[in-house]
Design a protein around this motif. Sequence first.
Motif, PDB file in Angstrom:
ATOM      1  N   VAL A   1     -70.621  10.976  58.860  1.00 18.12           N
ATOM      2  CA  VAL A   1     -70.483  12.428  58.717  1.00 18.12           C
ATOM      3  C   VAL A   1     -69.046  12.823  58.397  1.00 18.12           C
ATOM      4  O   VAL A   1     -68.099  12.153  58.809  1.00 18.12           O
TER       5      VAL A   1
ATOM      6  N   PRO B   1     -66.431  16.704  60.989  1.00 15.62           N
ATOM      7  CA  PRO B   1     -65.241  16.820  61.847  1.00 15.62           C
ATOM      8  C   PRO B   1     -63.959  16.937  61.017  1.00 15.62           C
ATOM      9  O   PRO B   1     -63.123  17.802  61.281  1.00 15.62           O
ATOM     10  N   GLN B   2     -63.839  16.079  59.993  1.00 17.10           N
ATOM     11  CA  GLN B   2     -62.642  16.128  59.153  1.00 17.10           C
ATOM     12  C   GLN B   2     -62.562  17.444  58.372  1.00 17.10           C
ATOM     13  O   GLN B   2     -61.478  17.955  58.095  1.00 17.10           O
TER      14      GLN B   2
ATOM     15  N   ASN C   1     -62.317  20.562  61.656  1.00 20.04           N
ATOM     16  CA  ASN C   1     -61.280  20.649  62.681  1.00 20.04           C
ATOM     17  C   ASN C   1     -59.940  21.176  62.162  1.00 20.04           C
ATOM     18  O   ASN C   1     -59.305  21.986  62.842  1.00 20.04           O
TER      19      ASN C   1
ATOM     20  N   LEU D   1     -64.801  20.196  66.870  1.00 12.23           N
ATOM     21  CA  LEU D   1     -66.124  19.785  66.400  1.00 12.23           C
ATOM     22  C   LEU D   1     -66.236  18.268  66.482  1.00 12.23           C
ATOM     23  O   LEU D   1     -65.413  17.535  65.932  1.00 12.23           O
ATOM     24  N   LEU D   2     -67.272  17.802  67.178  1.00  7.30           N
ATOM     25  CA  LEU D   2     -67.412  16.391  67.538  1.00  7.30           C
ATOM     26  C   LEU D   2     -68.641  15.772  66.927  1.00  7.30           C
ATOM     27  O   LEU D   2     -69.643  16.456  66.715  1.00  7.30           O
TER      28      LEU D   2
ATOM     29  N   ILE E   1     -60.449  13.343  64.457  1.00  2.60           N
ATOM     30  CA  ILE E   1     -61.792  12.958  64.878  1.00  2.60           C
ATOM     31  C   ILE E   1     -62.660  12.754  63.635  1.00  2.60           C
ATOM     32  O   ILE E   1     -62.657  13.585  62.731  1.00  2.60           O
ATOM     33  N   THR E   2     -63.384  11.649  63.600  1.00  2.00           N
ATOM     34  CA  THR E   2     -64.321  11.373  62.512  1.00  2.00           C
ATOM     35  C   THR E   2     -65.672  11.012  63.120  1.00  2.00           C
ATOM     36  O   THR E   2     -65.844  11.002  64.341  1.00  2.00           O
ATOM     37  N   GLY E   3     -66.617  10.676  62.247  1.00  2.00           N
ATOM     38  CA  GLY E   3     -67.930  10.260  62.723  1.00  2.00           C
ATOM     39  C   GLY E   3     -67.916   8.953  63.492  1.00  2.00           C
ATOM     40  O   GLY E   3     -68.892   8.607  64.162  1.00  2.00           O
TER      41      GLY E   3
ATOM     42  N   LEU F   1     -66.874   8.873  72.103  1.00  3.03           N
ATOM     43  CA  LEU F   1     -66.727  10.002  73.016  1.00  3.03           C
ATOM     44  C   LEU F   1     -66.681   9.564  74.486  1.00  3.03           C
ATOM     45  O   LEU F   1     -67.431   8.692  74.908  1.00  3.03           O
TER      46      LEU F   1
END
Lengths: 268, 268
Positions: free
Chosen positions: A21, A24-25, A28, A40-41, B4-6, B10
């Motif tokens: 996905v 997030p990049q 954020n 956003l995670l 943060i990326t995919g 966590l």
Amino acid sequence: MPGITGRTRLLGIVGDPIAQVGSPQACNPRIAAAGADAVLLPFHVPEAEFEVAMAGLMRLGNLDGLLVTIPFKQRVLDLADTVRPVAALVGAANALRREADGRWTADMFDGVGLLRALAGLGVSPEGASVLLLGAGGAGRAIGVSLARAGAARIGIHDLDRARGEALAARVREAAPGCAGAAAEPVARGYDIVINATPVGMRPGDGLAAPLGPLAGVAAVIDIVPKPPMTPLLAAAAEAGCRIAGGQVMIEGQAEAVLEFFGLPPGRG
Amino acid sequence: MPGITGRTRLLGIVGDPIAQVGSPQACNPRIAAAGADAVLLPFHVPEAEFEVAMAGLMRLGNLDGLLVTIPFKQRVLDLADTVRPVAALVGAANALRREADGRWTADMFDGVGLLRALAGLGVSPEGASVLLLGAGGAGRAIGVSLARAGAARIGIHDLDRARGEALAARVREAAPGCAGAAAEPVARGYDIVINATPVGMRPGDGLAAPLGPLAGVAAVIDIVPKPPMTPLLAAAAEAGCRIAGGQVMIEGQAEAVLEFFGLPPGRG
């Protein structure tokens, strides 16, 4: 991004798999630029755990919204108290937000992302002939959006022929001037080719369908965000087409999605 | 912290309320310094939603561990497949991690944090006389740890007198040389006073109990991390005691907790 504390609000993207996905990049830095204390995670929701995992996430008191990607864009409609018109028309959603009263609203932004990606390539959908591979959640959003944006013809290929024909009917409904029809996956004669299937995401993937020569196609867009150069995009680039990958679509819809989540527009 | 990326793993802290937690600030810089692609987030789990929310979080494929704070340190034991010895002795846990086989292990690090906070104040628990307010999850971990660290006497006050007496018995079990007993909440004659209740967290809170004069007490520690200066700490500072708040305890246990979560020690 500012440091995360106990007051930071959470947003997420749910999918299976999740590593590819790009939201997030995309989101954020925009959230940080807007000065919002939110992040956003990626939430990897294994397909078999969808109900339990979503029920848990939706009970978190500091989680305000979720983006939804493959393979949950249709199932997520069952979790929404309110489905907005575009998502209802498409029969799928890619965003879910909690309202002030605790109820959840679903909407669909994949079409927005696709149209912005096309605009970025300098290719207009107006009067265009489009070959669309995949009639799942993303494919439906893209088909309906292209029809509304003035595409003259949309040929739809899905391995499930009935699903492709259902989307063709929906496209004609969305824009009576648009010729929507199930079609063979042959690129010749189309202005725009779009892969709206997950094929290309996994190592060793080839094309979603044997498209034949791509020369003469103006623009090829692949919704797969990672790898950035899918086999389809590589073939299209070699054939001289303009190309855009899924990350471009994600960037294109990030502003609209964050606005939906109630975040102020970026100051940047 | 890196973006943060995919692929980012966590970690979280669950509690109700959540705004006051200090673990994200304590852990995320250490995670970043270690070069790990992981982030620790606050998850607000409303007390009434504990089972559903935890079931959901524990199904996420990219969530490797959870810290647990008030009011869930005891209930979380029911969710663990394995309870490590200290947590079993204390009857509470503040950390839960997923093992390679998918099972969950619980452990308790509050005692580690308290002992490091005391060391930071230059006050030794050996031979000390301690007044402990609160015999909940954190209080039990602290009582047991102090007994094992050589405290001579631990007076325990809990509004639930039976709970206080149960901890006193557990303290004597943990270290037969330590005189553990239920006690009145009067500070006079103690070397160390510890608030292990949540009182002091909410605006308008006073002290957890009317302690009388604090002069002569060497060290006063409040496990409440926010506000940094609770009414108890303010009174103790005025009386000339050395003080430490919950954030100091959290910092003190951060290394141990991250190691439990399988993260490499910081390079910083």
